[in-house]
Design a protein around this motif. Sequence first.
Motif, PDB file in Angstrom:
ATOM      1  N   UNK A  31      -2.659   6.619  -3.518  1.00  0.00           N
ATOM      2  CA  UNK A  31      -2.721   7.001  -4.933  1.00  0.00           C
ATOM      3  C   UNK A  31      -1.980   8.307  -5.194  1.00  0.00           C
ATOM      4  N   UNK A  32      -2.082   9.255  -4.259  1.00  0.00           N
ATOM      5  CA  UNK A  32      -1.338  10.514  -4.434  1.00  0.00           C
ATOM      6  C   UNK A  32       0.164  10.271  -4.426  1.00  0.00           C
ATOM      7  N   UNK A  33       0.627   9.352  -3.573  1.00  0.00           N
ATOM      8  CA  UNK A  33       2.052   9.036  -3.544  1.00  0.00           C
ATOM      9  C   UNK A  33       2.495   8.394  -4.861  1.00  0.00           C
ATOM     10  N   UNK A  34       1.706   7.469  -5.376  1.00  0.00           N
ATOM     11  CA  UNK A  34       2.018   6.860  -6.678  1.00  0.00           C
ATOM     12  C   UNK A  34       2.027   7.944  -7.754  1.00  0.00           C
ATOM     13  N   UNK A  35       1.046   8.835  -7.697  1.00  0.00           N
ATOM     14  CA  UNK A  35       0.987   9.935  -8.663  1.00  0.00           C
ATOM     15  C   UNK A  35       2.227  10.815  -8.610  1.00  0.00           C
ATOM     16  N   UNK A  36       2.648  11.169  -7.395  1.00  0.00           N
ATOM     17  CA  UNK A  36       3.863  11.994  -7.242  1.00  0.00           C
ATOM     18  C   UNK A  36       5.093  11.250  -7.763  1.00  0.00           C
ATOM     19  N   UNK A  37       5.202   9.978  -7.405  1.00  0.00           N
ATOM     20  CA  UNK A  37       6.385   9.204  -7.793  1.00  0.00           C
ATOM     21  C   UNK A  37       6.517   9.045  -9.304  1.00  0.00           C
ATOM     22  N   UNK A  38       5.391   8.990 -10.000  1.00  0.00           N
ATOM     23  CA  UNK A  38       5.434   8.719 -11.448  1.00  0.00           C
ATOM     24  C   UNK A  38       4.955   9.884 -12.299  1.00  0.00           C
ATOM     25  N   UNK A  39       4.634  11.014 -11.674  1.00  0.00           N
ATOM     26  CA  UNK A  39       4.283  12.220 -12.414  1.00  0.00           C
ATOM     27  C   UNK A  39       2.914  12.183 -13.061  1.00  0.00           C
ATOM     28  N   UNK A  40       1.968  11.448 -12.465  1.00  0.00           N
ATOM     29  CA  UNK A  40       0.620  11.405 -13.021  1.00  0.00           C
ATOM     30  C   UNK A  40      -0.363  12.086 -12.069  1.00  0.00           C
ATOM     31  N   UNK A  41      -1.433  12.618 -12.629  1.00  0.00           N
ATOM     32  CA  UNK A  41      -2.466  13.286 -11.848  1.00  0.00           C
ATOM     33  C   UNK A  41      -3.183  12.263 -10.973  1.00  0.00           C
ATOM     34  N   UNK A  42      -3.388  12.632  -9.700  1.00  0.00           N
ATOM     35  CA  UNK A  42      -4.052  11.737  -8.755  1.00  0.00           C
ATOM     36  C   UNK A  42      -5.150  12.503  -8.022  1.00  0.00           C
ATOM     37  N   UNK A  43      -6.144  11.786  -7.491  1.00  0.00           N
ATOM     38  CA  UNK A  43      -7.283  12.448  -6.849  1.00  0.00           C
ATOM     39  C   UNK A  43      -6.975  12.997  -5.463  1.00  0.00           C
ATOM     40  N   UNK A  44      -7.705  14.045  -5.092  1.00  0.00           N
ATOM     41  CA  UNK A  44      -7.662  14.566  -3.730  1.00  0.00           C
ATOM     42  C   UNK A  44      -8.626  13.755  -2.881  1.00  0.00           C
ATOM     43  N   UNK A  45      -8.523  13.913  -1.589  1.00  0.00           N
ATOM     44  CA  UNK A  45      -9.495  13.297  -0.690  1.00  0.00           C
ATOM     45  C   UNK A  45      -8.947  12.108   0.061  1.00  0.00           C
ATOM     46  N   UNK A  46      -9.626  11.804   1.162  1.00  0.00           N
ATOM     47  CA  UNK A  46      -9.270  10.660   1.996  1.00  0.00           C
ATOM     48  C   UNK A  46     -10.324   9.587   1.782  1.00  0.00           C
ATOM     49  N   UNK A  47      -9.880   8.413   1.438  1.00  0.00           N
ATOM     50  CA  UNK A  47     -10.777   7.289   1.180  1.00  0.00           C
ATOM     51  C   UNK A  47     -10.259   6.098   1.970  1.00  0.00           C
ATOM     52  N   UNK A  48     -10.944   5.776   3.061  1.00  0.00           N
ATOM     53  CA  UNK A  48     -10.469   4.700   3.924  1.00  0.00           C
ATOM     54  C   UNK A  48     -11.041   3.362   3.484  1.00  0.00           C
ATOM     55  N   UNK A  49     -10.143   2.380   3.379  1.00  0.00           N
ATOM     56  CA  UNK A  49     -10.532   1.007   3.079  1.00  0.00           C
ATOM     57  C   UNK A  49      -9.747   0.087   4.011  1.00  0.00           C
ATOM     58  N   UNK A  50     -10.062  -1.183   3.962  1.00  0.00           N
ATOM     59  CA  UNK A  50      -9.263  -2.192   4.649  1.00  0.00           C
ATOM     60  C   UNK A  50      -8.479  -2.901   3.560  1.00  0.00           C
ATOM     61  N   UNK A  51      -7.144  -2.827   3.654  1.00  0.00           N
ATOM     62  CA  UNK A  51      -6.319  -3.438   2.615  1.00  0.00           C
ATOM     63  C   UNK A  51      -4.872  -3.551   3.047  1.00  0.00           C
ATOM     64  N   UNK A  52      -4.092  -4.162   2.184  1.00  0.00           N
ATOM     65  CA  UNK A  52      -2.653  -4.293   2.390  1.00  0.00           C
ATOM     66  C   UNK A  52      -1.984  -3.172   1.601  1.00  0.00           C
ATOM     67  N   UNK A  53      -1.487  -2.137   2.298  1.00  0.00           N
ATOM     68  CA  UNK A  53      -0.913  -0.992   1.587  1.00  0.00           C
ATOM     69  C   UNK A  53       0.218  -1.371   0.636  1.00  0.00           C
ATOM     70  N   UNK A  54       1.084  -2.287   1.047  1.00  0.00           N
ATOM     71  CA  UNK A  54       2.203  -2.685   0.196  1.00  0.00           C
ATOM     72  C   UNK A  54       1.751  -3.361  -1.080  1.00  0.00           C
ATOM     73  N   UNK A  55       0.801  -4.277  -0.952  1.00  0.00           N
ATOM     74  CA  UNK A  55       0.302  -4.992  -2.131  1.00  0.00           C
ATOM     75  C   UNK A  55      -0.528  -4.086  -3.033  1.00  0.00           C
ATOM     76  N   UNK A  56      -1.352  -3.217  -2.455  1.00  0.00           N
ATOM     77  CA  UNK A  56      -2.128  -2.306  -3.298  1.00  0.00           C
ATOM     78  C   UNK A  56      -1.216  -1.294  -3.976  1.00  0.00           C
ATOM     79  N   UNK A  57      -0.175  -0.865  -3.292  1.00  0.00           N
ATOM     80  CA  UNK A  57       0.815   0.004  -3.916  1.00  0.00           C
ATOM     81  C   UNK A  57       1.418  -0.693  -5.140  1.00  0.00           C
ATOM     82  N   UNK A  58       1.741  -1.967  -4.982  1.00  0.00           N
ATOM     83  CA  UNK A  58       2.291  -2.755  -6.087  1.00  0.00           C
ATOM     84  C   UNK A  58       1.308  -2.790  -7.262  1.00  0.00           C
ATOM     85  N   UNK A  59       0.019  -2.970  -6.979  1.00  0.00           N
ATOM     86  CA  UNK A  59      -1.003  -3.011  -8.032  1.00  0.00           C
ATOM     87  C   UNK A  59      -1.011  -1.704  -8.809  1.00  0.00           C
TER      88      UNK A  59
END
Length: 173
Positions: A31-59
Motif C-alpha cells: 500500500x505504501x508503494x501504491x501511495x508513493x506511485x500515485x501521490x496518496x497518503x498510505x498507512x505505516x506499519x507491517x501487515x502480513x497476509x497470504x496473498x498474490x502481491x501482483x494481483x492485490x497491487x492491481x486491485x
Amino acid sequence: MTRLVNDLLQLSRGELVQSIEMHFMNLGQLLRQVGRDYGVKAPDGAYEIVGDPGRLNQVFINLVTNAIRVTGGPDKVSLEIVPRPGELEVRVVDHGPGVPDAVKPRIFDKFYRGKEAGSAGLGLTIAQQVVTAHGGTIDVVDTPGGGATFRVRLPLPDEEDGLDETDPAETDG
C-alpha cells in the motif's frame, strides 16, 4: 493494454482466479508503494497476509486511480488499514462526489461504467474477483463528509499457516 485483454479473456472464461499465486506478503508495504506511485497518503506499519502481491497491487492501483480520476487529484484520496478480528480492512477513501445509492449494487458488474466513464468497466469486476479469490470481500460505502470509501477485507493468516508439523526445525530433537 495486454493486461486488459488477458484479464478480459480470463474473466470471460472464469479463469482469472486460477492465475493467483499466494505467498506471505507485507500488505502495508504494498500500500505504501501504491501511495508513493500515485501521490496518496498510505498507512505505516507491517501487515502480513497470504496473498498474490501482483494481483492485490492491481486491485489497489485500480481503486486508487479510479478515486483520483473521480475526485480530480490525489490530495482527496487516502489509503487506510483497519485491523479487525481475523482480517485486515483496507480502505480507499475519497472525498469526491460519492457513489449514488442506486449505483452501489451494480458498481462491480462487468462493463458497468459510472458517469466518469474513463474506463472499460472491468476494473471493479476484476478487483472483486481477485479479492474473493483471496477469501475476502469488497464493497463501497459513503465517506463521512462526502465521497466514497471502498473497503477490501482480507483474511489474516491462521497461526498454523506455513508450519509443517514434520519440519525438523520445529522439533526438540
